[in-house]
Write an enzyme that holds these catalytic residues in place. Structure first.
Site, short mmCIF file in Angstrom:
data_model
loop_
_atom_site.label_atom_id
_atom_site.label_comp_id
_atom_site.label_asym_id
_atom_site.label_seq_id
_atom_site.Cartn_x
_atom_site.Cartn_y
_atom_site.Cartn_z
N HIS A 130 73.35 -37.08 42.51
CA HIS A 130 72.05 -36.79 43.14
C HIS A 130 72.24 -36.31 44.57
O HIS A 130 71.60 -35.33 45.00
CB HIS A 130 71.19 -38.05 43.10
CG HIS A 130 69.93 -37.96 43.91
ND1 HIS A 130 68.71 -37.65 43.37
CD2 HIS A 130 69.71 -38.14 45.25
CE1 HIS A 130 67.79 -37.65 44.32
NE2 HIS A 130 68.37 -37.94 45.47
N GLU A 131 73.10 -36.99 45.32
CA GLU A 131 73.32 -36.59 46.72
C GLU A 131 74.01 -35.23 46.80
O GLU A 131 73.71 -34.43 47.70
CB GLU A 131 74.15 -37.66 47.43
CG GLU A 131 73.48 -39.03 47.49
CD GLU A 131 72.08 -38.99 48.07
OE1 GLU A 131 71.79 -38.11 48.90
OE2 GLU A 131 71.26 -39.83 47.68
N HIS A 134 71.45 -32.55 46.55
CA HIS A 134 70.79 -32.27 47.82
C HIS A 134 71.63 -31.31 48.66
O HIS A 134 71.10 -30.40 49.31
CB HIS A 134 70.57 -33.57 48.60
CG HIS A 134 69.33 -34.31 48.22
ND1 HIS A 134 68.09 -33.72 48.15
CD2 HIS A 134 69.14 -35.61 47.88
CE1 HIS A 134 67.18 -34.62 47.81
NE2 HIS A 134 67.80 -35.77 47.63
#
Length: 326
Positions: A130-131, A134
């Protein structure tokens, strides 16, 4: 397109900052605010990662002192086609993580010790993916610059409270202008900051699930993090609330409503979206009919994760383990 949106957002926040300056000190106040905004944008662009990491006392780790954690980041970055980001560890019992940096070539991923201790290997992989999403979407620059300017606008509001009523200033709207600077402008900045964060979390969830290969890993991680975050105080985040939207789950409180004033979407909504994605992937994998397998066989990964270092399903930090940081 994302870069264009980022430029538009920064332009809007800068204009809002100048507007507050005008309400406080007229044309002179607006020009001073413009110069300050330019300086803050430049500072945030070049130093956003260092600034945020320092706020949360993050420590750099490598393959030698955090082999499993570092290995997961490295493998997932390769799967995503990203340069290897810097890897940091935050000594904090609250399970959480964030990414920062001005672009994929100058990015960093930070996870708390609580995250590595409480989550399984697969769940940690979902969070890190998920990071990385980003970073790939270039959300990290937008979030950091927005947080910086939003904090600055709030600071101007406080300045207006103490000095806005002076007769010596050039405020063209008198007391009404001071009230707007004190209340409306900081509120508008907060709304923009939070709305931007919320809309991008769904996109990062979906891309993160694609990177790690299994949406259920991230869905399970979000549920555990949200539950634990509501019971564990993150002192560094409480001292720096402007960075709350950068974490995968709000580190300040457990807001359950998906509304305009929450820094993150409702966790339940995010989990449901990920589970729907998992169902779609299962349906796609089932057509044509898959070859039968033994009932006791473990469920395979949807896209193959053999490149991600595994811990045999155990959770880091349990049974007396010190964790992957040594």
């Amino acid at each position: 397109m994302n870069l264009v949106k980022t430029a538009m957002l920064i332009a809007f926040m800068t204009a809002l900052f100048m507007g507050v300056g005008y309400l406080i000190g007229g044309t002179g106040g607006m020009m001073i605010a413009f110069v300050i905004a330019l300086a803050m944008n430049a500072f945030s662009y070049w130093n956003s990662d260092k600034m945020v990491l320092r706020m949360h006392n993050a420590v750099a780790v490598d393959r030698a002192n955090a082999p499993e954690y570092y290995g997961i980041v490295e493998s997932l970055a390769q799967r995503a086609g990203l340069p290897m980001p810097k890897v940091y560890l935050i000594k904090n019992d609250q399970p959480n993580a964030f990414a920062t940096g001005r672009n994929p070539d100058n990015a960093a991923v930070a996870a708390t010790t609580g995250l590595l201790q409480r989550l399984s290997h697969e769940e940690v992989a979902g969070v890190i993916a998920h990071e990385l999403a980003h970073i790939q979407h270039r959300d990290t620059l937008t979030m950091t610059v927005t947080a910086t300017l939003a904090g600055a606008i709030s600071m101007l509001g406080n300045f207006a409270f103490f000095f806005g009523g002076s007769r010596d200033n050039n405020n063209p709207f008198g007391f009404v202008g001071v009230l707007v600077a004190m209340i409306v402008a900081p509120l508008a900045a907060m709304i923009v900051q939070m709305a931007i964060s919320r809309t991008r979390e769904y996109s990062a969830d979906r891309r993160g699930a694609e990177i790690c290969g299994n949406p259920e890993w991230l869905a399970s991680a979000l549920g555990k993090i949200a539950e634990a975050a509501g019971r564990t105080v993150n002192v560094a985040a409480e001292r720096n609330p402007a960075t709350a939207h950068m974490f995968i789950i709000n580190p300040l409180n457990g807001q359950r409503a998906d509304n305009l004033f929450s820094t993150h979407p409702d966790t339940g909504n995010r989990i449901r979206a990920l589970m729907a994605m998992a169902a779609e992937m299962d349906k796609s994998a089932a057509s044509p009919a898959p070859a039968p397998r033994a009932a006791h066989s473990p469920r395979p990964s949807r896209s193959g994760t053999s490149g991600i270092p595994n811990t045999g399903g155990r959770e880091w930090g349990r049974g007396g383990d010190k964790g992957p940081w040594g």
